[in-house]
Structures are given as structure tokens and as C-alpha cells.
Enzyme design. Structure first.
Site, PDB file in Angstrom:
ATOM      1  N   ALA A 150       1.062  -1.362  -0.019  1.00 21.62           N
ATOM      2  CA  ALA A 150      -0.051   0.058  -0.004  1.00 21.62           C
ATOM      3  C   ALA A 150       1.014   1.224   0.009  1.00 21.62           C
ATOM      4  CB  ALA A 150      -1.104  -0.158   1.099  1.00 21.62           C
ATOM      5  N   ALA A 180       8.620 -14.869 -11.713  1.00 24.18           N
ATOM      6  CA  ALA A 180       7.588 -14.921 -10.463  1.00 24.18           C
ATOM      7  C   ALA A 180       6.217 -14.618 -11.045  1.00 24.18           C
ATOM      8  CB  ALA A 180       8.010 -14.044  -9.447  1.00 24.18           C
ATOM      9  N   TYR A 233      12.079 -11.588 -11.764  1.00 22.61           N
ATOM     10  CA  TYR A 233      10.784 -11.209 -11.481  1.00 22.61           C
ATOM     11  C   TYR A 233       9.873 -11.473 -12.559  1.00 22.61           C
ATOM     12  CZ  TYR A 233       7.663  -7.227 -11.953  1.00 22.61           C
ATOM     13  OH  TYR A 233       6.439  -6.259 -11.804  1.00 22.61           O
TER      14      TYR A 233
END
Length: 253
Positions: A15, A160, A157
């Protein structure tokens, strides 16, 4: 069309980032209470929680290092104790390391997958039982169009994020009978403040990117947030196991 999320509690990880913050604002603006998960005592999240509260919604800030395999369950316990059981999960936490494949150490590889893939799996494991008991839940994973395109220096990255799309489909199969939908939102090139630090020549990068897209403007965090707000709404209750690319038409196949 506006979507009502009154009575819902959303847990949003990542967030503190531009996209995570925009998602949190969109969900709270639709009436949801929001648990804001962040890393390393980020003051931006506390400011966001105050902003959401000033607008009339409830928000709480929860620090969690989701690279740890125990952190997702611990985060769920703290949120549940203070705000209740989330029936919306937006799993947006991640990092974007750039390392040539030849230089990737096993530790760097494992750390990247821990945050960009394993944490998503563990968060759903922690939150799903309460969603199952309620016969309602919405799970959104935040992927990337790079899972479809490939790019230099991002092998860990991209691996994933490709795995995350597969995980999303598998979870949609397992959880659908319990009234839970699971979808992936895959942003394209989204303008965020960190871009100035990551990209050597932002202006040149932007020119190249716009040439790839059908829509000739840069995407913003709010574009991603709007897609998420729809997918967690009752109006999207028959949509699951999908990857929605929010990329201005960059990837069309």
C-alpha cells in the site's frame, strides 16, 4: 458506473507504492474499510490512512515484511484482531530488481520469488478459511505484462509474475465453489514516482513505450485501481481465473 463495497473489509499489500495507494483509495471510496500493509514503517501509509479516515472511511496501517514465510499469517492475525476478517485481498506487494541473469545469485533469486510469488500464495492460505466460511471473497493478485513479453535483466521477476498468473488460475479452480473469485490484474507501463530513479532516460523510455501502445498516453495508478475496484465488486461475481491487462493495448495476443 460506481461500485458499492459497503460492509467489506479489504487487505491491500504494497500500500505504500503508487499503485497500492491508488487501489486503497479506490476501494475506500467505494465504501470498503481498508487494511494497509506496508514495509519498513513507511510514513506514506500512515498519511494514506489519515487521508482515508478524513474522507469518512476506516483504515489501519500494518507493517509486514512479506519476504518472511511467517509474515502473511502474522499479518492476517493482526488485521483480524483489530479490524475483522478481510473478505477482499489485493495482493500488490512486490519489488522490481534488475539483475542480468548471469549475475543472479541463489539468494537474490529466492528473495525475489519470496515476495513476488510465494507471499501471494501464503496470503491466500491465511485469508481463505474465513472467506470460505462467509461464502464470499475476492482475491486480486497484481501481476505484470512482462510475464508475456520478457525483458532483459528481469528473469527472476518475470518468472515470479508468470507463476503468479498460473497460481491465480489454480486458486480460481479451488475456491470458486465457495463463492470466492480470484483474478490477476497485470499492469503495463504505469507512471509512478519511482520511475525517475529506476530509468536512466525517462523521456526516451516514454517515447518508446507510447509507440508500443494502442492508447497513446501513459497509464497511471488510477487506471489499475479502477480495474481492481470492478473485479472486487458484486458486478464482477461471474469473472474468475482471468488476467486483465491494464496496458493501453501494449499486449494484444
Amino acid at each position: 458506473m460506481s461500485y458499492s463495497l459497503n460492509g467489506r473489509l479489504a487487505l491491500v499489500t504494497g500500500a505504500s507504492g503508487g499503485i497500492g495507494a491508488a487501489i486503497s483509495r479506490a476501494l475506500s471510496g467505494a465504501g470498503a474499510r481498508v487494511a494497509l500493509a506496508h514495509f519498513d514503517g513507511d510514513e506514506r501509509v500512515r498519511e494514506l490512512a489519515r487521508e482515508i479516515a478524513d474522507d469518512g472511511s476506516a483504515a489501519g496501517a500494518f507493517e509486514a515484511d512479506l519476504r518472511s514465510t511467517t509474515a502473511p499469517a502474522e499479518l492476517h492475525t493482526r488485521v483480524n484482531d483489530l479490524m475483522g476478517a478481510p473478505d477482499i485481498l489485493v495482493s500488490a506487494a512486490g519489488d522490481y530488481p534488475r539483475t542480468p541473469h548471469a549475475d543472479l545469485t541463489q539468494d537474490r533469486w529466492s528473495e525475489c520469488l519470496a515476495l513476488n510469488l510465494t507471499a501471494h500464495h501464503l496470503l491466500v492460505q491465511a485469508l481463505a478459511p474465513a472467506m470460505i466460511s462467509q461464502r464470499h471473497g475476492r482475491v486480486i493478485t497484481i501481476g505484470s505484462v512482462l510475464a508475456s513479453t520478457g525483458r532483459h535483466d528481469l528473469a527472476d521477476y518475470i518468472a515470479a509474475k508468470a507463476g503468479l498468473e498460473g497460481l491465480t488460475r489454480a486458486l480460481a479452480r479451488e475456491l470458486g465453489e465457495h463463492g470466492i473469485t480470484v483474478n490477476c490484474v497485470a499492469p503495463g507501463s504505469i507512471r509512478v514516482p519511482a520511475e525517475e530513479q529506476v530509468v536512466p532516460d525517462p523521456a526516451a523510455m516514454e517515447e518508446r513505450q507510447l509507440a508500443r501502445q494502442c492508447v497513446r498516453r501513459r497509464g497511471g495508478p488510477e487506471d489499475v485501481a479502477s480495474a481492481v475496484a470492478f473485479l472486487v465488486s458484486d458486478e464482477a461475481g461471474f469473472i474468475t481465473g482471468q488476467t486483465l491487462r491494464v496496458d493501453g493495448g501494449w499486449i494484444l495476443d
